[in-house]
Write a protein that holds these residues in place. Sequence first.
Motif, short mmCIF file in Angstrom:
data_model
loop_
_atom_site.label_atom_id
_atom_site.label_comp_id
_atom_site.label_asym_id
_atom_site.label_seq_id
_atom_site.Cartn_x
_atom_site.Cartn_y
_atom_site.Cartn_z
N THR A 1 0.86 -1.18 0.00
CA THR A 1 0.00 0.00 0.00
C THR A 1 0.90 1.23 0.00
O THR A 1 1.73 1.40 0.89
CB THR A 1 -0.91 0.02 1.24
OG1 THR A 1 -1.70 -1.17 1.26
CG2 THR A 1 -1.83 1.23 1.22
N PHE A 2 0.73 2.08 -1.00
CA PHE A 2 1.56 3.28 -1.14
C PHE A 2 0.82 4.47 -0.53
O PHE A 2 -0.28 4.80 -0.96
CB PHE A 2 1.88 3.52 -2.61
CG PHE A 2 2.83 2.51 -3.19
CD1 PHE A 2 4.19 2.75 -3.23
CD2 PHE A 2 2.34 1.29 -3.67
CE1 PHE A 2 5.07 1.81 -3.76
CE2 PHE A 2 3.22 0.35 -4.20
CZ PHE A 2 4.58 0.60 -4.24
N ASN A 3 1.44 5.10 0.44
CA ASN A 3 0.78 6.16 1.20
C ASN A 3 0.84 7.54 0.55
O ASN A 3 -0.01 8.39 0.83
CB ASN A 3 1.39 6.27 2.60
CG ASN A 3 1.04 5.10 3.49
OD1 ASN A 3 0.12 4.35 3.20
ND2 ASN A 3 1.78 4.94 4.57
N ASN A 4 1.85 7.78 -0.27
CA ASN A 4 2.11 9.14 -0.74
C ASN A 4 2.09 9.23 -2.27
O ASN A 4 3.06 9.66 -2.90
CB ASN A 4 3.44 9.64 -0.20
CG ASN A 4 3.40 9.82 1.31
OD1 ASN A 4 2.44 10.37 1.86
ND2 ASN A 4 4.44 9.34 1.99
N VAL A 5 0.97 8.82 -2.85
CA VAL A 5 0.79 8.91 -4.29
C VAL A 5 -0.03 10.16 -4.61
O VAL A 5 -1.10 10.36 -4.05
CB VAL A 5 0.07 7.67 -4.84
CG1 VAL A 5 -0.13 7.80 -6.35
CG2 VAL A 5 0.87 6.41 -4.51
N TRP A 6 0.50 10.98 -5.50
CA TRP A 6 -0.21 12.19 -5.93
C TRP A 6 -0.77 12.01 -7.33
O TRP A 6 -0.10 11.47 -8.23
CB TRP A 6 0.74 13.39 -5.92
CG TRP A 6 0.77 14.13 -4.61
CD1 TRP A 6 0.36 13.67 -3.40
CD2 TRP A 6 1.27 15.45 -4.40
NE1 TRP A 6 0.56 14.64 -2.45
CE2 TRP A 6 1.12 15.73 -3.02
CE3 TRP A 6 1.82 16.41 -5.23
CZ2 TRP A 6 1.51 16.96 -2.46
CZ3 TRP A 6 2.21 17.63 -4.69
CH2 TRP A 6 2.05 17.90 -3.31
N SER A 7 -2.00 12.50 -7.50
CA SER A 7 -2.64 12.55 -8.80
C SER A 7 -2.92 14.02 -9.11
O SER A 7 -2.29 14.92 -8.58
CB SER A 7 -3.95 11.76 -8.75
OG SER A 7 -4.88 12.39 -7.87
N ARG B 1 3.36 -1.02 4.08
CA ARG B 1 3.05 0.32 3.60
C ARG B 1 4.35 1.00 3.19
O ARG B 1 5.36 0.87 3.86
CB ARG B 1 2.33 1.14 4.67
CG ARG B 1 0.88 0.71 4.86
CD ARG B 1 0.12 1.62 5.81
NE ARG B 1 -1.29 1.28 5.86
CZ ARG B 1 -2.21 1.84 5.09
NH1 ARG B 1 -1.88 2.77 4.22
NH2 ARG B 1 -3.48 1.47 5.19
N GLU B 2 4.29 1.72 2.08
CA GLU B 2 5.47 2.37 1.52
C GLU B 2 5.23 3.88 1.48
O GLU B 2 4.20 4.34 1.00
CB GLU B 2 5.73 1.83 0.11
CG GLU B 2 6.80 2.56 -0.67
CD GLU B 2 8.14 2.59 0.04
OE1 GLU B 2 8.65 3.71 0.30
OE2 GLU B 2 8.68 1.51 0.36
N ALA B 3 6.21 4.64 2.00
CA ALA B 3 6.06 6.09 2.10
C ALA B 3 6.66 6.86 0.93
O ALA B 3 6.60 8.09 0.91
CB ALA B 3 6.70 6.57 3.40
N ALA B 4 7.23 6.16 -0.05
CA ALA B 4 7.87 6.84 -1.17
C ALA B 4 6.92 7.79 -1.88
O ALA B 4 5.72 7.52 -2.01
CB ALA B 4 8.40 5.82 -2.16
N LEU B 5 7.46 8.91 -2.34
CA LEU B 5 6.69 9.87 -3.12
C LEU B 5 6.54 9.34 -4.54
O LEU B 5 7.53 9.03 -5.20
CB LEU B 5 7.39 11.23 -3.14
CG LEU B 5 7.66 11.88 -1.79
CD1 LEU B 5 8.39 13.22 -1.99
CD2 LEU B 5 6.38 12.09 -1.00
#
Length: 372
Positions: A14-20, A258-262
Amino acid sequence: NMPILQNLMNTGITFNNVWSYAVCTPTRASILTGKYGIKTGILEVGDEISSTETSIQKYIDNNTVNAYSHAVIGKWHLSANVSSPTDMGVGYYAGLLTGGVQSYTNWNLTENEQTANSTVYTTTKFTDLAIDWVENQTKPWFLWLAYNAPHTPFHLAPTDLHSQGNLPTDVASIESNPIPYYMSALEAMDTELGRLLSSLSVEERANTIIIFIGDNGSPNEVAQSPYSRRKAKNSLYQGGINVPMVVSGFGVERIGVREAALIHTTDLFMTVATIAGVSTSNLNNSQSFYSLLSNSNASKREFVYTEISNNGLGYAIRNTDYKLIVYENGIEELYYLTGDAYETSNLIGTTLSVEATTAKVALEAEANRIRM
C-alpha cells in the motif's frame, strides 16, 4: 467493506504518498503519457488529448520484444471522439467516453468505435467486458480497467453487490445522507473486481500483477473528517490529490507493507513499461517505481508535483516533509506534512524556521525547473 482490496493490501504494498491531479482527466492523461498536464495541455476536465502523444500502449509496442495485447475498458474521458483510444494506439477499447453518466443503468457504451445504449450497471458491464477480453488473449496482456464508480451521481448500487442494505432510493434521501450510497458503489466495485480476479485460472492469477489506484480525491459531498469539504476533490490539498494505490501479485516481494515513497501518477507509465520488459526507468515526467516492489531501499523521488487550473490556477509540490501550494494570484501556503498531515496550519505568515525556509526555496526551485 472491501475484502478484495483488503486482500490486495494484505498480499502486496500500500503506497501512502501517491499524488494525482485534483480531477480525473489530467490524471488519466498523466498515466497514459507519463507527462505532467503542463506538458500535454491536459489540465482540467474537458481538455482533449492529442493523438500525437505517445501512449503507454504505443510505447510498449515500440520498445518491447514480446508483443503485448492491450485494452482500455471503462472510463476514457480524454476525448469524446469514438476513435480517440484507437488513435492513441489502444488495441481494444470499450466503455464510457465521457466523465460520468446520468444513470449507472442507462448510459452510452462505446465499443469498436460504435456507440449504443446500455442498461447494465456500469461496474458490472465493464467487468463483463474485461472478463471476455482476458479470456480471448493468447499472448501477454495489459488491461487498464477504468471503473467510473464511485463517481456521481450518488446512487444505491445493486443490493447483491454491497453490504449497505436496502436503502431508500429517492433523491431526497440520497442528498440528505450520500455517504452510504457512495459506499455502496465502492463495495460494488470491489465485488466486481473480485469476480474478474476469480475468472483467472490459478496459473494466470499467479502470473498477473495488479495496480489499483484512484484518480482523484472524493467529492466534497462525501468528504469525511478530518478532511473538510473545501479540501477534497478539485483542490490541491491532500484530500484532493493524495490517492490510494495498492500493488499486488507477480513480482511483488514486499508483502502486507506500507510504503512512504513519493510517487506521481505519471510514474505508472514507466512502471508498466518496466513490467512489460523495457529497460529504461525514466522518461518524460515518469519514474519507474518497479524496484520498490522488491526492495525498500530502491531509489525514490525527492519531490512530487501536481497542478490545477479549474479551481484557482496553481500548483503544489512536496518533499518528504514540506508541501508548498502556489496560486497564480500570488497566494502561497506551506505545510509541514510530517507533523500536520491534514494541512491545518499554514506556515506562510509565520516566522519560518531555517529548515522550513530551506525547504521552501528548494520546492520553489524544483517547481520552476518543472514548469520551464
